[in-house]
Design a protein around this motif. Structure first.
Motif, PDB file in Angstrom:
ATOM      1  N   ALA A  46     -19.350   1.164  -2.254  1.00 28.53           N
ATOM      2  CA  ALA A  46     -19.310   2.488  -2.891  1.00 28.53           C
ATOM      3  C   ALA A  46     -18.131   3.272  -2.336  1.00 28.53           C
TER       4      ALA A  46
ATOM      5  N   LEU B  48     -15.147   8.660  -4.311  1.00 29.73           N
ATOM      6  CA  LEU B  48     -14.419   8.930  -5.547  1.00 29.73           C
ATOM      7  C   LEU B  48     -13.599  10.217  -5.494  1.00 29.73           C
TER       8      LEU B  48
ATOM      9  N   ASN C 274     -16.024   5.371 -13.993  1.00 27.21           N
ATOM     10  CA  ASN C 274     -17.142   5.021 -13.125  1.00 27.21           C
ATOM     11  C   ASN C 274     -18.397   5.800 -13.499  1.00 27.21           C
TER      12      ASN C 274
ATOM     13  N   ASP D 153     -21.514   3.887  -7.564  1.00 24.28           N
ATOM     14  CA  ASP D 153     -20.256   3.213  -7.877  1.00 24.28           C
ATOM     15  C   ASP D 153     -20.576   1.849  -8.466  1.00 24.28           C
TER      16      ASP D 153
ATOM     17  N   SER E  40     -16.501  -0.802  -8.343  1.00 21.99           N
ATOM     18  CA  SER E  40     -15.785  -1.286  -7.175  1.00 21.99           C
ATOM     19  C   SER E  40     -15.653  -2.805  -7.222  1.00 21.99           C
TER      20      SER E  40
ATOM     21  N   ASN F 126     -25.635  -0.194  -3.322  1.00 20.24           N
ATOM     22  CA  ASN F 126     -24.333   0.345  -2.930  1.00 20.24           C
ATOM     23  C   ASN F 126     -24.253   0.478  -1.412  1.00 20.24           C
TER      24      ASN F 126
END
Length: 395
Positions: free
Chosen positions: A127, A130, A143, A160, A163, A202
């Motif tokens: 994760a 961002l 995302n 997320d 990724s 995550n």
């Protein structure tokens, strides 16, 4: 003091974990990424996805890395799948994927192996922050878009979903036939892993994004976003036509039914009329021609109508696969009855010329069937609740 590199390598071997690095035209970063990864493991597979720069020549100089060369660029999904196949052929249980553009920190693989030692056969997704410096705005939007549809398709919330730094339990995944080939594969693998009961989690990771002027990205905003949208449409339809109904049917054990009735009917303070209203509304939502979105519509609309959302969504499952032929036939029959038109369900007679008439009859009939079924369900459920539910619940 942290553990030594030798200890980390030993743990990777003990877990039977290999690192797969898909790469396409990343000649400036691929060698440094490989060298950084080799500090923590001796098992590395690089998939050169038809690179047209000097990547192939650079990889030819390496001696301690298993390299797969694809003659043409097939897409990240294909590259990862080829890596998975090679990993399974060599007897590995897990694959850690890491992008070749230098944005990931290989030392964070340690958090992956820490988690997998305690929770075997999980699928782990790094994760990213961002809000990190130089994070492309399109990545944040894409995302959030992907996160939303993952929740719709699986009921699982992740922060997320895009990724590329992940750990895959390839031994658990080897029986699944994938239908995507490029970036959308990373979404498909999450959705179908969750459908197959695999734990998806995550784990926070650091990420580095170089300045815009030196950044290399192979993501094509229009083409790839369009492909991801198509995949999401297919997955949503599969979820609502197949996965959720099958889960619902499997959940219909005596124990679960008793618990559901106790928690949502017997022991609630709602009146019989409101409970039966939720049932009738759910049946209505399950029959109207919003295929793929009936449960979502039932949940949202019942919230605004202040009806029991759980009861309404459960009742909307009237459109489970075994019931669909009856719903379709009833819709066409009612449509023909209301419009006073004869209709033949012989598919050999179907043509583009008469298709609009069939669609019109179906729409008229399905809404009519939904209304009738909703009121019938409301009445009989109210009657049963009145007869058998404790009077104290209606006070």
């Amino acid at each position: 003091m942290g553990e030594s590199v030798a200890d980390i390598k030993a743990r990777m071997r003990e877990l039977s974990c290999v690192v797969v690095i898909p790469t396409y035209n990343n000649e400036k970063t691929i060698i440094s990424v490989i060298k950084d990864v080799l500090r923590y493991t001796e098992d590395v597979i690089v998939v050169n996805d038809g690179s047209s720069d000097s990547t192939a020549a650079l990889l030819a100089e390496l001696r301690d890395v298993d390299v797969i060369h694809l003659k043409e660029n097939k897409g990240k999904g294909v590259a990862l799948q080829r890596g998975f196949q090679r990993a399974l052929a060599r007897g590995f249980r897990y694959v850690i994927s890491i992008d070749s553009d230098g944005q990931h920190y290989p030392e964070e693989m340690i958090s992956f192996i820490d988690y997998i030692e305690k929770n075997p056969d999980s699928l782990l997704v790094g994760a990213r922050n961002l809000n990190a410096e130089n994070m492309p705005e399109k990545n944040s939007f894409a995302n959030k878009f992907s996160n939303f549809w993952l929740f719709v398709e699986t009921g699982k919330q992740l922060v997320d979903t895009q990724s590329g730094f992940r750990l895959y339990p390839v031994e658990r995944l080897k029986g699944i036939k994938w239908f995507t080939r490029r970036y959308e594969f990373e979404l498909e693998v999450l959705v179908r892993s969750l459908w197959n009961g695999i734990n998806v989690v995550n784990l926070p990771i650091k990420v580095y994004y170089p300045p815009k002027e030196v950044r290399i990205s192979h993501f094509r905003p229009f083409q790839d976003f369009f492909r991801i949208s198509i995949v999401n449409t297919v997955l949503v339809l599969l979820a609502f036509f197949w996965v959720y109904p099958i889960r619902f049917i499997k959940s219909l054990t005596v124990k679960n039914i008793k618990a559901f009735i106790r928690n949502n009917i017997t022991n609630t303070s709602e009146t019989n009329l409101r409970l039966s209203g939720a049932i009738g509304w759910g049946v209505f939502c399950g029959i109207i021609p919003f295929w793929g979105y009936q449960m979502i519509f039932a949940a949202i609309s019942s919230h605004f109508l202040k009806l029991n959302k759980i009861i309404a969504v459960a009742a909307s499952n009237i459109s489970v696969p075994p019931m669909i032929p009856f719903i379709l036939y009833g819709s066409f029959y009612l449509g023909g009855l209301i419009t006073d038109k004869e209709i033949s369900l012989d598919l050999s007679l179907l043509s583009m010329k008469i298709l609009p008439d069939y669609l019109y009859l179906y729409l008229i009939g399905s809404f009519s069937l939904a209304v009738i079924s909703g009121f019938v369900s409301l009445f009989f459920s109210w009657l049963l609740l009145t007869l058998f539910r404790k009077k104290a619940c209606n006070k």
